[in-house]
Design an enzyme around this catalytic site. Structure first.
Site, PDB file in Angstrom:
ATOM      1  N   HIS A 104       0.885  -1.170   0.000  1.00 25.36           N
ATOM      2  CA  HIS A 104       0.000   0.000   0.000  1.00 25.36           C
ATOM      3  C   HIS A 104       0.923   1.220   0.000  1.00 25.36           C
ATOM      4  O   HIS A 104       2.023   1.165   0.563  1.00 25.36           O
ATOM      5  CB  HIS A 104      -0.848   0.095   1.266  1.00 25.36           C
ATOM      6  N   ASP A 107       2.337   1.870   3.355  1.00 29.08           N
ATOM      7  CA  ASP A 107       3.241   0.877   3.966  1.00 29.08           C
ATOM      8  C   ASP A 107       4.671   1.300   3.698  1.00 29.08           C
ATOM      9  O   ASP A 107       5.580   1.017   4.485  1.00 29.08           O
ATOM     10  CB  ASP A 107       3.133  -0.507   3.295  1.00 29.08           C
ATOM     11  N   GLU A 235     -10.310  -7.226  -5.005  1.00 31.27           N
ATOM     12  CA  GLU A 235     -10.144  -8.268  -3.986  1.00 31.27           C
ATOM     13  C   GLU A 235     -11.436  -8.373  -3.178  1.00 31.27           C
ATOM     14  O   GLU A 235     -11.722  -7.522  -2.331  1.00 31.27           O
ATOM     15  CB  GLU A 235      -8.960  -7.907  -3.090  1.00 31.27           C
ATOM     16  N   GLU A 271      -8.516 -13.991  -1.772  1.00 27.29           N
ATOM     17  CA  GLU A 271      -7.856 -14.256  -0.491  1.00 27.29           C
ATOM     18  C   GLU A 271      -8.583 -15.390   0.223  1.00 27.29           C
ATOM     19  O   GLU A 271      -9.817 -15.383   0.338  1.00 27.29           O
ATOM     20  CB  GLU A 271      -7.857 -12.978   0.356  1.00 27.29           C
ATOM     21  N   HIS A 274     -10.886 -14.473   3.098  1.00 27.80           N
ATOM     22  CA  HIS A 274     -12.067 -13.727   2.652  1.00 27.80           C
ATOM     23  C   HIS A 274     -13.093 -14.691   2.066  1.00 27.80           C
ATOM     24  O   HIS A 274     -14.303 -14.513   2.237  1.00 27.80           O
ATOM     25  CB  HIS A 274     -11.700 -12.683   1.600  1.00 27.80           C
ATOM     26  N   ASP A 299      -4.242 -14.034  -2.583  1.00 27.08           N
ATOM     27  CA  ASP A 299      -3.697 -13.603  -1.296  1.00 27.08           C
ATOM     28  C   ASP A 299      -3.756 -14.818  -0.389  1.00 27.08           C
ATOM     29  O   ASP A 299      -4.839 -15.267   0.024  1.00 27.08           O
ATOM     30  CB  ASP A 299      -4.523 -12.446  -0.702  1.00 27.08           C
ATOM     31  N   ASP A 312      -6.189 -14.122   9.175  1.00 25.07           N
ATOM     32  CA  ASP A 312      -4.998 -13.929   8.326  1.00 25.07           C
ATOM     33  C   ASP A 312      -3.797 -14.749   8.796  1.00 25.07           C
ATOM     34  O   ASP A 312      -2.665 -14.243   8.803  1.00 25.07           O
ATOM     35  CB  ASP A 312      -4.583 -12.440   8.316  1.00 25.07           C
ATOM     36  N   ASP A 342      -0.513 -12.621   2.219  1.00 23.96           N
ATOM     37  CA  ASP A 342      -1.240 -11.592   2.972  1.00 23.96           C
ATOM     38  C   ASP A 342      -1.610 -12.219   4.318  1.00 23.96           C
ATOM     39  O   ASP A 342      -2.771 -12.521   4.591  1.00 23.96           O
ATOM     40  CB  ASP A 342      -2.478 -11.156   2.187  1.00 23.96           C
TER      41      ASP A 342
HETATM   42  C1  XLS Z   1      -7.564  -6.965   4.090  1.00 24.45           C
HETATM   43  C2  XLS Z   1      -7.031  -7.125   2.743  1.00 24.45           C
HETATM   44  C3  XLS Z   1      -5.897  -6.195   2.376  1.00 24.45           C
HETATM   45  C4  XLS Z   1      -5.694  -6.161   0.884  1.00 24.45           C
HETATM   46  C5  XLS Z   1      -4.931  -5.009   0.370  1.00 24.45           C
HETATM   47  O1  XLS Z   1      -8.350  -7.766   4.579  1.00 24.45           O
HETATM   48  O2  XLS Z   1      -6.657  -8.453   2.568  1.00 24.45           O
HETATM   49  O3  XLS Z   1      -4.739  -6.552   3.039  1.00 24.45           O
HETATM   50  O4  XLS Z   1      -5.090  -7.336   0.440  1.00 24.45           O
HETATM   51  O5  XLS Z   1      -5.516  -3.795   0.677  1.00 24.45           O
HETATM   52 NI    NI Z   2      -5.607  -9.251   0.947  1.00 21.63          NI
HETATM   53 NI    NI Z   3      -7.585  -9.945   4.373  1.00 20.47          NI
END
Ligand code: XLS
Ligand code: NI
Ligand code: NI
Length: 439
Positions: A104, A107, A235, A271, A274, A299, A312, A342
């Site tokens: 990001h 970051d 995403e 992800e 998610h 991810d 995560d 991630d």
């Molecule tokens: C958060 C997301 C974030 C994205 C990037 O839950 O996974 O980390 O991958 O903004």
């Molecule tokens: Ni992510």
């Molecule tokens: Ni996430």
């Protein structure tokens, strides 16, 4: 100016030592050059580390402050701090053989009070990143903008009810796109953490979604006008931090992209945690994206079966990832993206070498799962077993139905003339046993 401080002195380059190795920090399955299903493992995966988790996440949670003191986060000047963080990242990536990273905007360096100072800082730190990338060959898998941490985004970024916030978010995305392009980023991600609502009572959902679509169009047009040729990824995530996020899951996002004429430039970044938060499995989401021609990137992480939130954790579930790799291989891999970790260390994993254990485990897991999936696809008979299930569509009336040359009356007549269907077993347990046999 290069500072080049070292942080992981006790750790050397991580090597492939094979399945029998006793060395804790070694690869047992991830042999980067090994060719599986026609491609080297390194090219299947394009493994990336996530700047925010690996070098920024100190273990803070809603109940307590951070538990990790990162030696690269101590300098008082933001630019010095950012450079040292960059040094730590390149040292770790080099030692792990991670060839990509994702970031990001904030970051890379802390956001400043004003937009212009933030942009100035980003220029300086991306100059520094470019030097290190040129020296090492490490690349950017994707960049993105943090449109969720700053309080100004509490009611959304592109979907905020206040135009001033939408414009601010656009300014930030413009600069994050510039940074991604400057660093040769291969893709650009939109994750809409706060693009959703907390209560429908105060929300004009239709208007907000139209703003989101407009925002994505403008972002795409700008990036293309600056020569960006990579892919944009959305995403999906169903909730957290919003109660409801508009990019709920793959199916929802695919519908949105088609509805708003964005399907040519956008694909999906999926992800694991998610997917499970939205009530699906990881492989389900990969399959939905693959079937739409939009399987862009991954991810990698995992959730906790007993928890209903986005934990995560680093991936380590061989069964889950093997099922996912079946979909991955059948789809011919990812379109433009890679496998980005991630994932964050547990709050009580406080040693610097824990970052290495976590990534080694994740990389090895994906390699092992891909090797197993390839073997299942080529040696278990699963492909013919599955296609035989649909054999009645391969000839005669079934084939005519598929090709569109039967009417509803034709189907009625066919059914009326036949003796009716007999039960055909789905043989789920037999399929499940195949996975166990090959992992
Ligand atoms: C958060 C997301 C974030 C994205 C990037 O839950 O996974 O980390 O991958 O903004
Ligand atoms: Ni992510
Ligand atoms: Ni996430």
């Amino acid at each position: 100016m290069t500072t080049n401080r070292k942080y992981f002195e006790g750790i050397g380059p991580i090597r492939y030592e094979g399945p029998d190795s006793d060395t804790p920090l070694a690869f047992r399955f991830y042999d980067p050059g090994r060719v599986v299903a026609g491609k080297a493992l390194r090219d299947h995966f394009k493994f990336a580390c996530a700047f925010w988790h690996s070098f920024g996440n100190t273990g803070m949670d809603p109940f307590g402050s951070g538990t990790r003191v990162f030696p690269w986060a101590l300098a008082s000047d933001p630019l010095d701090r950012a450079r040292e963080k960059m040094d730590s990242a390149f040292e770790m990536m080099g030692k792990l053989g991670l060839e990509y990273f994702c970031f990001h905007d904030y970051d890379l360096i802390d956001e400043a009070e004003s937009l212009s100072e933030s942009e100035r800082r980003l220029e300086l730190i991306t100059d520094y990143a470019l030097e290190k990338m040129t020296a090492t060959g490490i690349k950017v898998l994707w960049g993105t903008a943090n449109l969720f941490s700053n309080p100004r985004y509490m009611s959304g970024a592109a979907t905020n009810p206040d135009f001033e916030v939408v414009a601010y978010a656009a300014a930030q995305v413009k600069h994050a796109l510039d940074a991604t392009i400057k660093l040769g980023g291969e893709n650009y991600v939109f994750w809409g953490g706060r693009e959703g609502y907390m209560s429908l009572l105060n929300t004009d959902m239709k208007r907000e979604q139209e703003h989101l679509a407009r925002f994505l169009h403008l972002s795409r047009d700008y990036a293309r006008s600056q020569g960006f040729q990579g892919t944009f990824f959305i995403e999906p995530k169903p909730c957290e931090p919003s109660k409801h996020q508009y990019d709920y899951d793959c199916s929802t996002v695919i519908g949105f992209l088609h509805r708003y004429d964005l399907a040519d430039d956008f694909k999906l970044n999926i992800e694991v945690n998610h997917a499970t938060l939205s009530g699906h499995t990881f492989e389900h989401e990969l399959q939905v994206a693959a079937d739409a021609g939009m399987l862009g990137s991954i991810d990698a992480n995992r959730g906790d079966n007993q928890n209903g939130w986005d934990t995560d954790q680093f991936p380590n579930n061989l069964y889950e990832v093997t099922e996912a790799m079946l979909v991955f291989l059948r789809a011919g891999g990812l379109q433009g993206g890679g496998v980005n970790f991630d994932a964050k260390l547990r709050r009580d994993s406080t040693d610097l070498d824990d970052l290495f254990h976590a990534h080694v485990g994740g990389m090895d897991l994906f390699a092992r799962a891909l090797i197993a999936a390839d073997s299942i696809l080529s040696n278990s008979g699963i492909e013919s077993l599955r296609s035989e299930r649909y054999a009645s569509f391969d000839s005669e009336s079934g084939k005519s139905f598929e090709s569109g040359s039967m009417t509803l009356e034709d189907l009625h007549n066919h059914a009326a003339e036949s003796d009716g269907p007999l039960p055909v077993s789905g043989k789920q347990e037999k399929y499940e046993n195949l996975i166990n046999r090959f992992i």
